[in-house]
Design an enzyme around this catalytic site. Structure first.
Site, PDB file in Angstrom:
ATOM      1  N   ASN A  95       6.222  -2.547   3.168  1.00 18.93           N
ATOM      2  CA  ASN A  95       5.277  -1.420   3.216  1.00 18.93           C
ATOM      3  C   ASN A  95       4.800  -1.002   1.832  1.00 18.93           C
ATOM      4  O   ASN A  95       3.753  -0.361   1.699  1.00 18.93           O
ATOM      5  CB  ASN A  95       5.910  -0.211   3.914  1.00 18.93           C
ATOM      6  CG  ASN A  95       6.015  -0.379   5.419  1.00 18.93           C
ATOM      7  OD1 ASN A  95       6.852   0.239   6.060  1.00 18.93           O
ATOM      8  ND2 ASN A  95       5.178  -1.225   6.003  1.00 18.93           N
ATOM      9  N   ASP A 147       5.877   2.425  15.084  1.00 17.87           N
ATOM     10  CA  ASP A 147       4.623   1.785  14.689  1.00 17.87           C
ATOM     11  C   ASP A 147       3.415   2.507  15.296  1.00 17.87           C
ATOM     12  O   ASP A 147       3.493   3.041  16.405  1.00 17.87           O
ATOM     13  CB  ASP A 147       4.636   0.328  15.168  1.00 17.87           C
ATOM     14  CG  ASP A 147       3.623  -0.532  14.456  1.00 17.87           C
ATOM     15  OD1 ASP A 147       3.070  -0.094  13.436  1.00 17.87           O
ATOM     16  OD2 ASP A 147       3.378  -1.659  14.934  1.00 17.87           O
TER      17      ASP A 147
END
Length: 244
Positions: A65, A17
């Site tokens: 995503n 991340d």
């Protein structure tokens, strides 16, 4: 760092991340952050396997995503195809098997699916470690797909309900891998974001503030040292500990 005498986790999972934020804080485009994350993955994964970890799972792209802006999604899919071939050749030379977890269907581009199938075929005999790349992946989705597969086998009388156990259930997941020992999520976010939910049941979790492009081998060493300070009881009691 010398790992002699340390407990080495068998399976490490990383939620990579912070690539975009790393770039924006440096006045760069988000795409440059994703490129930097890829370069760091090459260095970091080689180091991790050198230290004796047998399985490394990485969260490359979740089902959620795909809700990102189309331009970013398209860039990431093209980056995956371009760099994954290069990276798989790099990692395969080190005798690492590459696996992919997730649904191999739209919205994943056909060229990406073909590449994943090719990489798995080319590395299937490698035995020094396993790199599990999670793309178009969700932990709940994985469990639901496993239940569907089991239900079909039971309906076709190829599987008896009483034979299904916690251990055997893992055989029907996207990949049959050991449970995760250590989960690392970079960027300081403290959540698992629908990642390998079944395999995370007793994982130790570590949430460094460093964005993934800055998560160096030294930062990984800190994670291992923290892991070694944890007392893993798996729901039991350690009577030698003062904290039971």
């Amino acid at each position: 760092m010398d790992y002699t005498g340390l407990k080495i986790p068998t399976h490490v999972a990383i939620i990579m991340d912070g690539n975009g934020r790393w770039a924006l804080e440096r006045g760069k485009k988000r795409s440059e952050g994703h490129l930097a994350g890829y370069e760091n993955l090459k260095t970091l994964s080689e180091y991790i396997f050198q230290k004796g970890i047998k399985v490394l799972s990485i969260y490359a792209f979740s089902t959620e995503n795909f809700k990102r802006p189309k331009a970013e999604v398209d860039f990431l899919m093209n980056l995956f195809v371009e760099k994954m071939k290069e990276y798989s050749d790099y990692i395969a030379k080190r005798d690492i098997k590459v696996l992919f977890s997730g649904k191999r269907s739209e919205p994943i581009p056909k060229k990406a699916i073909e590449l994943m199938n090719e990489i798995e075929r080319n590395t299937e005999k490698n035995s020094s470690g396993i790199l599990n790349v999670c793309i178009n992946y969700g932990g709940r989705l994985e469990i639901v797909e496993a239940v569907k597969n089991i239900s079909l086998l039971v309906r076709e009388e190829k599987l008896k309900i009483e034979s299904i156990t916690e251990d055997s259930f893992s055989h029907y997941l996207f990949q049959d891998l050991p449970d995760i020992d250590l989960l690392i999520r970079t960027s300081g976010e403290v959540r698992v974001s629908n990642f390998m939910l079944y395999q995370l049941s007793y994982a130790e979790m570590y949430f460094p503030k460093a964005y993934f492009p800055s998560f160096s081998t030294d930062e990984f060493d800190k994670a291992i040292l923290t892991y070694n300070k944890r007392n893993r009881r798996f729901g039991g009691i350690d009577y030698e500990s003062k904290n039971h």
